[in-house]
Write a protein that holds these residues in place. Sequence first.
Motif: not given
Length: 230
Positions: A107, A109-113, A142, A179
Amino acid sequence: MSRPIAFYYGAGELDRLSRFDLVVLQADFYSRAELDLLRERGVRTLGYLSLTEDVGPAAPWHRPERNPDWGGAFVHVGDPRWVAHVVDQAVRAMDKGFHGLFLDTLNIEYDYPEDLPHLLLLIAAVREEANPGYLLANRGFGLLPELADLVDGVLFESFSARWVDTEHYAPWPDDVLETHAAVAERLLGLGLDLYALDYADDDELADFACRRAREFGMFCFVSDRVLSRI
């Protein structure tokens, strides 16, 4: 009757692990003889493999940031030295006698997309070089839909319940549950084996997690924060 899956990050407990079809273990904690015994009993074993965090000594592929919960260093996923390190770990686990691999820390995708394409290439390299009999991805949403072509199953960790701190567990709030349900509906269309791993310290919360997982076609395993229960 055997149960579908277990996650256990301790050592030993071969008789209890033999109750399951698929078990996720720390690769360094089990010998070839122990893995052979589990295989003889019909248990498929998956060795743990982290793809974006490194708990080892300082290395050139490390980022300055660390995981605040577990202490591992985040990495530059595309660094060729990291790729070689991970592939070597995967090959050694398979040579030791594991049936397959459990791919964790997906996971990002938010920190290091920017590293998502590198992560897909890393998973593909693990599949090609280590030739695992089974690949189980932890989340990695992601990376969808491409991830579905590289793995055999997806685990939805903390689908319904979570650890709040080192001693307390709780269901997710309703908005998070909704979600997660939407993601689960998407997973159902990918043709993969689906599992849930939830965290609970009482029967009521554990039963809630298992019932909810079944509604979305997932086999559920419930444990504590450090996966010390079978």
